[in-house]
Motif scaffolding. Structure first.
Motif, short mmCIF file in Angstrom:
data_model
loop_
_atom_site.label_atom_id
_atom_site.label_comp_id
_atom_site.label_asym_id
_atom_site.label_seq_id
_atom_site.Cartn_x
_atom_site.Cartn_y
_atom_site.Cartn_z
N LYS A 100 -12.60 16.45 -20.78
CA LYS A 100 -12.23 16.89 -22.13
C LYS A 100 -10.71 16.89 -22.32
CE LYS A 100 -16.30 19.65 -23.25
NZ LYS A 100 -16.81 20.96 -23.72
N MET A 101 -9.98 17.28 -21.28
CA MET A 101 -8.53 17.27 -21.37
C MET A 101 -7.99 15.86 -21.56
SD MET A 101 -7.67 20.11 -18.42
CE MET A 101 -5.89 20.00 -18.51
N ILE A 102 -8.58 14.89 -20.86
CA ILE A 102 -8.16 13.51 -21.01
C ILE A 102 -8.46 13.01 -22.42
CG2 ILE A 102 -8.62 11.13 -20.28
CD1 ILE A 102 -9.10 12.22 -17.45
N GLN A 103 -9.64 13.35 -22.93
CA GLN A 103 -10.02 12.90 -24.28
C GLN A 103 -9.11 13.48 -25.35
OE1 GLN A 103 -12.36 10.20 -23.21
NE2 GLN A 103 -12.50 10.67 -25.38
N GLU A 104 -8.57 14.67 -25.10
CA GLU A 104 -7.75 15.35 -26.11
C GLU A 104 -6.28 14.97 -26.04
OE1 GLU A 104 -8.61 19.40 -25.27
OE2 GLU A 104 -10.67 19.30 -26.05
N GLU A 134 -20.42 25.63 -11.23
CA GLU A 134 -20.97 26.92 -10.81
C GLU A 134 -20.22 27.52 -9.64
OE1 GLU A 134 -24.86 25.58 -9.88
OE2 GLU A 134 -25.41 25.17 -11.96
N SER A 135 -19.59 26.69 -8.82
CA SER A 135 -19.03 27.20 -7.55
C SER A 135 -17.52 27.37 -7.53
CB SER A 135 -19.44 26.26 -6.41
OG SER A 135 -18.89 24.97 -6.61
N CYS A 136 -16.78 26.72 -8.42
CA CYS A 136 -15.32 26.80 -8.37
C CYS A 136 -14.87 28.23 -8.68
CB CYS A 136 -14.69 25.83 -9.36
SG CYS A 136 -12.87 25.91 -9.37
N PRO A 137 -14.10 28.86 -7.79
CA PRO A 137 -13.68 30.25 -8.01
C PRO A 137 -12.67 30.42 -9.14
CG PRO A 137 -12.66 29.38 -6.02
CD PRO A 137 -13.67 28.35 -6.47
N VAL A 138 -12.04 29.31 -9.57
CA VAL A 138 -11.06 29.42 -10.66
C VAL A 138 -11.51 28.64 -11.90
CG1 VAL A 138 -9.12 29.83 -9.11
CG2 VAL A 138 -9.71 27.48 -9.74
N SER A 139 -12.76 28.19 -11.90
CA SER A 139 -13.36 27.54 -13.06
C SER A 139 -12.62 26.27 -13.50
CB SER A 139 -13.46 28.51 -14.25
OG SER A 139 -14.28 29.61 -13.91
N MET A 140 -12.12 25.49 -12.54
CA MET A 140 -11.57 24.19 -12.85
C MET A 140 -12.57 23.15 -12.37
SD MET A 140 -9.60 22.06 -14.16
CE MET A 140 -8.37 23.19 -14.83
N ASN A 141 -12.99 22.29 -13.27
CA ASN A 141 -14.07 21.36 -12.91
C ASN A 141 -13.92 20.05 -13.67
OD1 ASN A 141 -15.59 21.67 -15.56
ND2 ASN A 141 -15.58 23.79 -14.83
N ILE A 142 -14.79 19.11 -13.35
CA ILE A 142 -14.67 17.76 -13.88
C ILE A 142 -14.94 17.69 -15.38
CG2 ILE A 142 -17.07 17.04 -13.46
CD1 ILE A 142 -15.82 14.37 -12.37
N VAL A 143 -15.77 18.58 -15.91
CA VAL A 143 -16.01 18.59 -17.36
C VAL A 143 -14.73 18.93 -18.10
CG1 VAL A 143 -17.21 19.78 -19.23
CG2 VAL A 143 -18.48 19.09 -17.20
N LYS A 144 -14.01 19.94 -17.61
CA LYS A 144 -12.74 20.30 -18.25
C LYS A 144 -11.74 19.15 -18.19
CE LYS A 144 -12.81 25.33 -17.75
NZ LYS A 144 -12.10 26.52 -17.21
#
Length: 355
Positions: free
Chosen positions: A349-353, A336-346
């Motif tokens: 998912k990036m690691i899984q892919e 909710e707070s990251c101004p560039v929308s980079m977060n741990i969920v992304k």
């Protein structure tokens, strides 16, 4: 034992608790923004799911004086600024935040030396955890097996609480929580009373739990896949090419670390006010360019290195040391707070892919 308070009588409960010790609860400090505040006449309970900052602040404050050097002529007297912390109660802590206490406890309480400043506050607290009737799309605590419905005894809680349309239900989790519920008479004086129909109350609480579980299971990040993170050796994760992508938009603002309930990094600074010198511990962030800077240099000179450090610590370094416990509780504040929308969920998912 199940205790009930009619919803219109909840402030009688707050009044009864605050007569014996300080009480803190979530209150709207401005529109669409809640934080924990000390309860007193006129303070209203917020309907927001989450506070801007977590309940971690009560045990690991943003700043605290560790030691004071008082000038006496040409000499100094060393003073311990600590005073015995009074007992206090925190109402409305969510399951994610309550679970975060265990993450910090591992570092500050369960290895030597014990952090006596942190321990003092933990020992004097009573935590009332409130079930999440309406979890938000950014919530993903269930991915870490945290139960926001409080179907099982919630980690970090002394008392579990559920809210319905007409009542609040309270149930002791620890002996400390039991003593608090037994020490106040609000359940009788408020007119709500100790449950006279425990089976009926238990059925209503069970219904609340099931409704919460259904909502949680429908959330977009309810079941994140950690299999590749768990199976991949640390060095292989460290050398993944994704870290360039993760860091390329990062501003290094540190917002994610300041709202995070499990971040516990700090710096120690000396302040001279002319009469004495105070050595102060204050929050720090691994996302800052001067974090852990030494006389020679900073060990992490690029934003890529700093971003990688943050996520590797949450997802790999900490779990490898503490029996698989992640240093993330899925509260969703960083989303909710990251101004560039980079977060741990992304990142997960990036690691899984990755191939």
């Amino acid at each position: 034992m199940m205790y009930t308070v009619l919803k219109e009588k909840i402030y009688d409960f707050f009044d009864a608790v605050s007569k014996n010790q300080k009480l803190y609860l979530p209150s709207d400090v401005k529109e669409d923004s809640a934080n924990f505040v000390k309860y007193e006449n006129g303070v209203k309970l917020s309907s927001a799911l989450k506070t801007v900052r977590s309940a971690k602040d009560f045990f690991f404050p943003k700043t605290e004086c560790l030691v004071k050097y008082v000038k006496e002529g040409k000499s100094f007297k060393v003073e311990d600024p600590r005073s015995e912390v009074e007992d206090f109660v925190i109402f409305g802590v969510r399951a994610c935040d309550a679970s975060s206490f265990g993450v910090i406890d591992n570092v500050y309480l369960k290895q030597e030396p014990v952090d006596s400043y942190y321990k003092n506050r933990r020992d004097h607290s009573t935590v009332i955890v409130l079930a999440c009737n309406n979890p938000e799309r950014t919530c993903f605590c269930s991915s870490y097996k945290i139960d926001a419905s409080l179907s099982s005894k919630p980690s970090g809680a002394d008392i579990a609480c559920w809210e319905s349309d007409g009542k609040y239900f309270f149930e002791e989790v620890t002996e400390k929580g039991k003593k608090l519920l037994e020490s106040i008479s609000v359940f009788e004086t408020s007119g709500a009373g100790e449950s006279t129909d425990e089976t009926s109350d238990e059925k209503e609480v069970l219904k609340i739990k099931e409704e919460i579980k259904e909502k949680i299971n429908a959330l977009p990040f309810a079941k994140l896949d950690f299999s590749k993170i768990e199976k991949t050796p640390m060095l292989d994760l460290f050398n993944l090419k994704i870290w360039d992508k993760v860091s390329e938009s990062c501003l290094g603002c540190g917002t994610c670390t300041y709202v995070c309930p499990t971040c516990m990094c700090f710096d120690v600074r000396d302040f001279d006010n002319g009469k004495n010198i105070e050595q102060v511990r204050c929050w720090d962030s691994c996302m800052y360019s001067d974090f852990t800077q030494m006389a020679a240099a900073n060990p992490r000179t690029s934003q890529k290195e700093r971003s990688r450090q943050r996520f590797m610590h949450k997802l790999k370094y900490y779990p490898d040391v503490y029996n698989g416990m992640y240093a993330c509780v899925g509260c969703g504040r960083c989303l909710e707070s990251c101004p560039v929308s980079m977060n741990i969920v992304k990142v997960i998912k990036m690691i899984q892919e990755t191939e």
